[in-house]
Design an enzyme around this catalytic site. Sequence first.
Site, PDB file in Angstrom:
ATOM      1  NE  ARG A 238      -4.233  -0.823   0.302  1.00 54.61           N
ATOM      2  CZ  ARG A 238      -4.720  -1.943  -0.570  1.00 54.61           C
ATOM      3  NH1 ARG A 238      -3.666  -2.443  -1.559  1.00 54.61           N
ATOM      4  NH2 ARG A 238      -5.582  -2.603  -0.451  1.00 54.61           N
ATOM      5  CD  GLU A 267      -2.363   3.101  -5.099  1.00 54.35           C
ATOM      6  OE1 GLU A 267      -1.104   2.729  -5.043  1.00 54.35           O
ATOM      7  OE2 GLU A 267      -3.010   2.183  -5.576  1.00 54.35           O
ATOM      8  CG  HIS A 285      -2.604  -0.957  -6.788  1.00 52.55           C
ATOM      9  ND1 HIS A 285      -3.137  -0.242  -5.262  1.00 52.55           N
ATOM     10  CD2 HIS A 285      -2.603  -2.325  -6.130  1.00 52.55           C
ATOM     11  CE1 HIS A 285      -3.458  -0.885  -4.464  1.00 52.55           C
ATOM     12  NE2 HIS A 285      -3.097  -2.028  -4.756  1.00 52.55           N
TER      13      HIS A 285
HETATM   14  C1  DGY Z   1      -5.646  -5.596  -2.199  1.00 48.63           C
HETATM   15  O1  DGY Z   1      -6.649  -6.810  -2.400  1.00 48.63           O
HETATM   16  O2  DGY Z   1      -5.656  -5.254  -1.239  1.00 48.63           O
HETATM   17  C2  DGY Z   1      -5.002  -5.448  -3.563  1.00 48.63           C
HETATM   18  O3  DGY Z   1      -4.245  -4.091  -3.180  1.00 48.63           O
HETATM   19  C3  DGY Z   1      -5.863  -5.255  -4.792  1.00 48.63           C
HETATM   20  O4  DGY Z   1      -5.078  -5.420  -5.854  1.00 48.63           O
END
Ligand code: DGY
Length: 325
Positions: A238, A267, A285
């Site tokens: 993240r 983002e 991502h």
């Molecule tokens: C999640 O599932 O948290 C991922 O980052 C989505 O791609």
Amino acid sequence: MKPKILVTREVFDETLTFLGQHCEVESNQQDAAFDPETLARKLVDKDGVVCCLTDRMDAKLLERCLRLKVVANIAVGYNNIDLAACTARGVMATNTPEVLTDTTADLAFALMLATARRLTEAEAYIRAGQWHGWHLKQMLGVDVHHATLGIIGMGRIGRVIARRAQGFEMRVIYHDPVRLAADIEQRLKATYASKDELLAQADFVILQMPYMPQTHHLIGAAELKKMKPSAILINSTRGGIVDDAALVRALQDGTIRAAGLDTFEGEPKFNPEFLELKNVVLAPHVGSSTEATRRAMAMTAAKNLVAALTGGTPPNLLNPEARKN
Ligand code: DGY
């Protein structure tokens, strides 16, 4: 009467078919995120929502959506959802763990390999017509095999990354607020280290924890300084866990060798200075983005939602307390 639900972003046909068997579905198949006001207006008369990490499900929105009983996120991470506000209002919140673990671990590994072997730089070079023949010192990278891998965050995905690392005969060290049981450490061939020990020893540091206030800027200027100048940082979890401005400076001045990034602070906007750097591999991502996994994530969210609206317990309920409210 079927419950009314909203699907906030484009999903797969089979997801909509399944949801349509149980619910009256309004879906946004344009794949543009609703702004907060539109989202709130659309949710006023809905019993449930299938949403994505791009939708903010906060207290302000929830206080306008009095019918809402379930928020089913198509992601394992759920920092877009105010869980406490959901619980206070008796709104169940769900996520999609398990189905994306392997795929996301693969991407972390892909970023590590691509960064170590300078793959995006190499591709840009060849596409620009700059390659005029083999030479000994061309695009010298670093080895992944037999290197020391430091994993910060040893949950499901971190553990799978550790297993992948065995194939590369890497030495694995890890840090997590909760130390693993000895038999799991043994199976994963992973040694516990303090965060500082890990930063000082690892050739590759992979971050694999959720974003929350406690993990905000977990890696900043001070932590980057503790890493080896030859080390590579991978963030595919993240944005916000890394202080991106500090990372840009560390990549510019050689504090660390390189970084592989799939997630960014704020983002889809990101620090434009990353684009000027050769020693960073960038991805938008896409950690969980294989067709099979994204289909599985959407269907998992749909099943969570249907369970919640038909009196069952969603398999991936994040706030069981909400059912009692
Ligand atoms: C999640 O599932 O948290 C991922 O980052 C989505 O791609």
